[in-house]
Motif scaffolding. Structure first.
Motif, short mmCIF file in Angstrom:
data_model
loop_
_atom_site.label_atom_id
_atom_site.label_comp_id
_atom_site.label_asym_id
_atom_site.label_seq_id
_atom_site.Cartn_x
_atom_site.Cartn_y
_atom_site.Cartn_z
N PHE A 1 0.70 -1.23 0.09
CA PHE A 1 0.06 -0.04 -0.15
C PHE A 1 0.90 1.08 0.02
N GLU A 2 1.78 1.32 0.91
CA GLU A 2 2.62 2.46 0.90
C GLU A 2 3.48 2.39 -0.59
N ALA A 3 4.14 1.53 -1.19
CA ALA A 3 4.74 1.57 -2.26
C ALA A 3 3.86 2.27 -3.39
N LEU A 4 2.35 1.75 -3.43
CA LEU A 4 1.55 2.14 -4.36
C LEU A 4 1.29 3.96 -4.07
N GLU A 5 1.41 4.01 -2.75
CA GLU A 5 1.09 5.53 -2.29
C GLU A 5 2.30 6.36 -3.12
N MET A 6 3.54 5.59 -2.69
CA MET A 6 4.88 6.64 -3.26
C MET A 6 4.75 6.52 -4.78
N ALA A 7 4.45 5.31 -5.27
CA ALA A 7 4.45 5.39 -7.08
C ALA A 7 3.47 6.45 -7.52
N GLY B 1 5.99 14.12 -10.15
CA GLY B 1 7.33 13.93 -10.79
C GLY B 1 8.63 13.74 -9.87
N ALA B 2 8.32 13.44 -8.56
CA ALA B 2 9.35 13.40 -7.65
C ALA B 2 10.53 12.48 -7.82
N THR B 3 11.48 12.62 -7.48
CA THR B 3 12.52 11.60 -7.85
C THR B 3 12.61 10.47 -6.43
N TYR B 4 13.26 9.36 -6.76
CA TYR B 4 13.32 8.68 -5.58
C TYR B 4 14.20 9.29 -4.24
N GLU B 5 14.97 10.24 -4.64
CA GLU B 5 15.80 10.78 -3.26
C GLU B 5 14.75 11.78 -2.80
N GLU B 6 13.76 12.56 -3.46
CA GLU B 6 12.73 13.22 -2.94
C GLU B 6 11.62 12.33 -2.24
N LEU B 7 11.43 11.27 -2.75
CA LEU B 7 10.33 10.19 -2.06
C LEU B 7 10.97 9.66 -0.92
N SER B 8 12.49 9.77 -0.81
CA SER B 8 13.24 9.47 0.20
C SER B 8 13.11 10.47 1.70
N ASP B 9 12.97 11.64 1.10
CA ASP B 9 12.89 12.70 2.05
C ASP B 9 11.46 12.76 2.62
N VAL B 10 10.54 12.57 1.78
CA VAL B 10 9.09 12.67 2.01
C VAL B 10 8.51 11.55 2.82
N PHE B 11 8.96 10.15 2.70
CA PHE B 11 8.47 9.23 3.11
C PHE B 11 9.44 8.70 4.20
N TYR C 1 12.00 6.46 3.92
CA TYR C 1 12.81 5.37 3.43
C TYR C 1 14.04 5.65 2.63
N SER C 2 15.06 4.53 2.68
CA SER C 2 16.20 4.96 1.68
C SER C 2 15.39 4.79 0.06
N SER C 3 16.14 5.50 -0.39
CA SER C 3 15.66 5.76 -2.09
C SER C 3 15.60 4.15 -2.74
N SER C 4 16.86 3.46 -2.28
CA SER C 4 17.16 2.33 -3.13
C SER C 4 15.88 1.18 -2.61
N SER C 5 15.55 1.28 -1.26
CA SER C 5 14.22 0.46 -1.01
C SER C 5 12.89 0.85 -1.30
N ILE C 6 12.85 2.00 -1.77
CA ILE C 6 11.62 2.60 -2.27
C ILE C 6 11.50 2.26 -3.82
N TYR C 7 12.92 2.38 -4.62
CA TYR C 7 12.95 1.72 -5.96
C TYR C 7 12.62 0.51 -5.87
N ASP C 8 13.25 -0.47 -5.12
CA ASP C 8 12.99 -1.77 -5.38
C ASP C 8 11.47 -2.29 -5.07
N THR C 9 11.00 -1.75 -3.94
CA THR C 9 9.73 -1.95 -3.64
C THR C 9 8.69 -1.60 -4.66
N ILE C 10 8.90 -0.38 -5.08
CA ILE C 10 7.80 -0.08 -6.24
C ILE C 10 8.07 -0.88 -7.61
N ARG C 11 9.34 -1.25 -7.79
CA ARG C 11 9.45 -2.39 -8.79
C ARG C 11 8.77 -3.74 -8.79
#
Length: 160
Positions: free
Chosen positions: A82-88, A95-105, A107-117
């Motif tokens: 659910f969180e990954a879908l919210e982030m996506a 148009g946020a970058t993964y680094e920006e998602l990291s700041d907002v949510f 979590y590390s940007s790599s974890s966000i990237y892997d989970t969304i993928r």
């Protein structure tokens, strides 16, 4: 000869108890690398039959671990689907970058990237790829969204 007997004893113990190399190392108070060396380099020369039987047993142990969820020895994911879908969705909408998602949510940007993928939504990945391409085009033209802290702070306050 004594060392050969010990190596066979380790192999028989691992077969009888269907254990991992780590468990055998702990039981016999040897390092894992020593047990590996005994199995892969010495046991095969001492007794090929025992070696093959041990390898079959190790495959069974591995299969059971994978059957148990495949997460043996791995950390559990911190980000829910659910969180990954919210982030996506947030990434696509803003148009946020993964680094920006990291700041907002948080979590590390790599974890966000892997989970969304790993999300299984066919229409989501093309939209994310388009967002990535748009971000790359903006960066190459000299525009850097990471400097826009107001957007990040606003998103953080909405998250809370």
């Amino acid at each position: 000869m004594k060392n050969e007997d010990f190596i066979q004893e380790v192999a028989r113990w691992m077969i009888e108890n269907q254990t991992t190399v780590k468990q055998a190392a702990d039981y016999f108070q040897k390092s894992e690398s020593t047990i590996q060396k005994y199995i892969n380099k010495k046991l095969v020369l001492i007794s090929a039959d025992l070696y093959h039987l041990l390898k079959k047993t190790q495959n069974i142990v591995l299969a059971r671990a994978l059957q148990a969820g495949g997460r043996v020895g791995k950390r559990q994911l911190a980000i829910t689907d659910f969180e990954a879908l919210e982030m996506a969705s947030y990434r696509i909408d803003t148009g946020a970058t993964y680094e920006e998602l990291s700041d907002v949510f948080g979590y590390s940007s790599s974890s966000i990237y892997d989970t969304i993928r790993r999300l299984q939504y066919e229409d989501l990945l093309p939209l994310l790829e388009k967002t990535t391409q748009d971000n790359l085009r903006m960066r190459s033209s000299g525009f850097d969204k990471l400097k826009d802290t107001e957007v990040i702070e606003e998103a953080k306050s909405r998250k809370r």
